[in-house]
Design a protein around this motif. Sequence first.
Motif, short mmCIF file in Angstrom:
data_model
loop_
_atom_site.label_atom_id
_atom_site.label_comp_id
_atom_site.label_asym_id
_atom_site.label_seq_id
_atom_site.Cartn_x
_atom_site.Cartn_y
_atom_site.Cartn_z
N UNK A 1 -3.04 -6.85 -5.93
CA UNK A 1 -1.42 -6.54 -5.77
C UNK A 1 -0.80 -6.47 -4.50
N UNK A 2 0.08 -7.02 -4.73
CA UNK A 2 1.20 -7.44 -3.01
C UNK A 2 2.06 -6.77 -3.04
N UNK B 1 -1.45 -14.60 4.10
CA UNK B 1 -0.71 -15.46 5.49
C UNK B 1 1.02 -14.53 5.12
N UNK B 2 1.61 -14.62 3.83
CA UNK B 2 3.01 -13.62 3.59
C UNK B 2 3.13 -12.76 4.34
N UNK B 3 2.50 -12.00 4.76
CA UNK B 3 2.05 -10.57 5.89
C UNK B 3 3.35 -9.69 4.81
N UNK B 4 2.52 -9.49 3.96
CA UNK B 4 3.11 -8.16 3.02
C UNK B 4 2.74 -7.00 3.47
N UNK B 5 4.30 -6.24 3.53
CA UNK B 5 4.26 -4.85 3.99
C UNK B 5 2.90 -3.88 3.28
N UNK B 6 1.89 -4.34 1.96
CA UNK B 6 0.98 -3.51 1.78
C UNK B 6 0.34 -4.77 0.87
#
Length: 336
Positions: free
Chosen positions: A45-46, A25-30
């Motif tokens: 790992x975010x 939900x945080x929409x990380x790039x990876x």
Amino acid sequence: MGICRVDIHLADGEAFDIALRVVKAADPFDYLVLQPEQKDRRLIQVYMRDGPAQSLLDNLQSVLEDRKNWRITVASLDVTIPKLPEPKDEKKNARQQNTREELYVQVSSGAKLDRDFIVMVILSTIVAAIGLVSDGVAAVIGAMVIAPLLGPILGFAMGAALGELALLRRGILTLLAGIGIALAVSFALAMIMPPNWESRELMSRAEVRLDGLALAMAAGGAAALSVTRGASSALVGVMVAAALLPPGAAFGLFLGYGEWQLALRAALLLSLNVAALILSALIVFRLRKIRPRTWIEQQHADRAVWLNAALSGIFLLVSIALILLLDLGQTVDIGN
């Protein structure tokens, strides 16, 4: 805006499923899901930008705080290849800012009253006192460079902003100890150094002027802003020391020379500068949304802000009392 890696160590099962949903939900790039050697553990790992990372940390702590065997670590990353695209729309204007947890660790460590702090205050006061008496601008500037007074000011202000009474107490005790040591050292030096009433550096610390208060306000705000952005605080540390160390050293020197009127003026300048530094740093922390995570903690922070305002009010009342004493002393001199 910087990049960080958030590592989430937790037990496999329901907690992992919930944490993974929060990460998505945080929409990380990876992000990566790894299996450590322990069969019942998982590691997520975010990779994301610093700004949104604070929301991710808050949400993860909210869903995991009642569970056991989990830990979150955050690491700043300087480079990633290939280069990430610049954020678009409203995210493009997001301000770079360290997470609340990173700020707390950094500020808390700088507000400690330890042997190094005491030694640095003693040495910087000796250099400042010599510079004041000899009218040496270079010596006074050198003393401000080595004076470790930035940490307790930031600790006091951040403790109020977060409602963290332990940090609040540490900051004010370290600050009072630093000022007290400076007064004692400069008072002792006055016993062995003859006064130089022609010294502009010394006599200017008995003058209360608006430009001095403006310096203190700017220094406190710049110090708080630099630490929230993760920028170097060396230069703003000099600004903070400029508002505290020379007036404190001059106060002790004037007391040692028995010049009570000049000592009161230096004490007035010191008191006003302390109040200005704390208030401006607190204002910047509040504007940068440095506040507790939960609603209950927010209530504590509101009370701490009132406490901070009350303490700053005490500094102002002390300043008013000093002004009245100065006026009374001048009246007596005129009468004599």
